[in-house]
Design a protein around this motif. Structure first.
Motif, short mmCIF file in Angstrom:
data_model
loop_
_atom_site.label_atom_id
_atom_site.label_comp_id
_atom_site.label_asym_id
_atom_site.label_seq_id
_atom_site.Cartn_x
_atom_site.Cartn_y
_atom_site.Cartn_z
N MET A 36 55.50 57.72 37.20
CA MET A 36 54.50 57.41 36.19
C MET A 36 53.46 56.41 36.70
SD MET A 36 56.68 57.02 32.71
CE MET A 36 57.06 58.45 31.71
N ARG A 37 53.87 55.54 37.58
CA ARG A 37 52.98 54.48 38.07
C ARG A 37 52.34 54.83 39.40
NH1 ARG A 37 57.48 49.85 36.71
NH2 ARG A 37 57.17 49.85 34.44
N GLY A 38 52.52 56.06 39.85
CA GLY A 38 52.01 56.49 41.15
C GLY A 38 50.49 56.41 41.25
N SER A 39 49.99 56.78 42.40
CA SER A 39 48.56 56.61 42.69
C SER A 39 47.72 57.85 42.42
CB SER A 39 48.40 56.20 44.15
OG SER A 39 48.92 57.21 44.99
N ASP A 40 48.30 58.93 41.99
CA ASP A 40 47.53 60.17 41.83
C ASP A 40 47.03 60.38 40.40
OD1 ASP A 40 50.13 60.51 41.02
OD2 ASP A 40 50.26 62.59 41.65
N TRP A 41 46.41 59.34 39.85
CA TRP A 41 45.87 59.38 38.49
C TRP A 41 44.37 59.17 38.52
CZ3 TRP A 41 48.83 60.21 34.18
CH2 TRP A 41 50.21 60.10 34.33
#
Length: 108
Positions: A36-41
């Motif tokens: 959820m906190r990853g970088s692909d947003w």
């Protein structure tokens, strides 16, 4: 490019988070949170402090470094734990398309 995909098998971890949003998390819940906190947003949800220790507003931080945080209209919190739970539910919906409140409702 997502690594781990959240599924219905992760509902146990969603319940764990709803019970204890801050503090120690099991390895399974930590895996979900890392996704959820990853970088692909395109943006990330953040909390904006309105009044120190007592009032927060939901914000959207764009992926572009240095860009302004966009406040989300009408999303204010007076309880930090409720704010953390709401962000978790929003991220869950963004990733799975499912409403977590509906999924976690006890069956009659």
């Amino acid at each position: 490019m997502a690594r781990y995909q959240i599924s219905d098998a992760d509902l146990t971890f969603a319940r764990e988070f709803m019970d204890t949003p801050i503090g120690y998390h099991s390895p399974g819940l930590q895996r979900v949170l890392n996704r959820m906190r990853g970088s692909d947003w395109n943006f990330k949800y953040v909390l904006i402090v309105v009044e120190r220790y007592s009032r927060w507003q939901l914000g959207r931080m764009p992926a572009e470094r240095g860009a302004r945080v966009e406040p989300v209209e009408g999303a204010f919190y007076s309880d930090l734990l409720d704010a953390e739970r709401d962000i978790f539910k929003r991220r869950w919906k963004d990733l799975t398309g499912q409403n977590l409140d509906t999924l976690l409702t006890p069956e009659s």
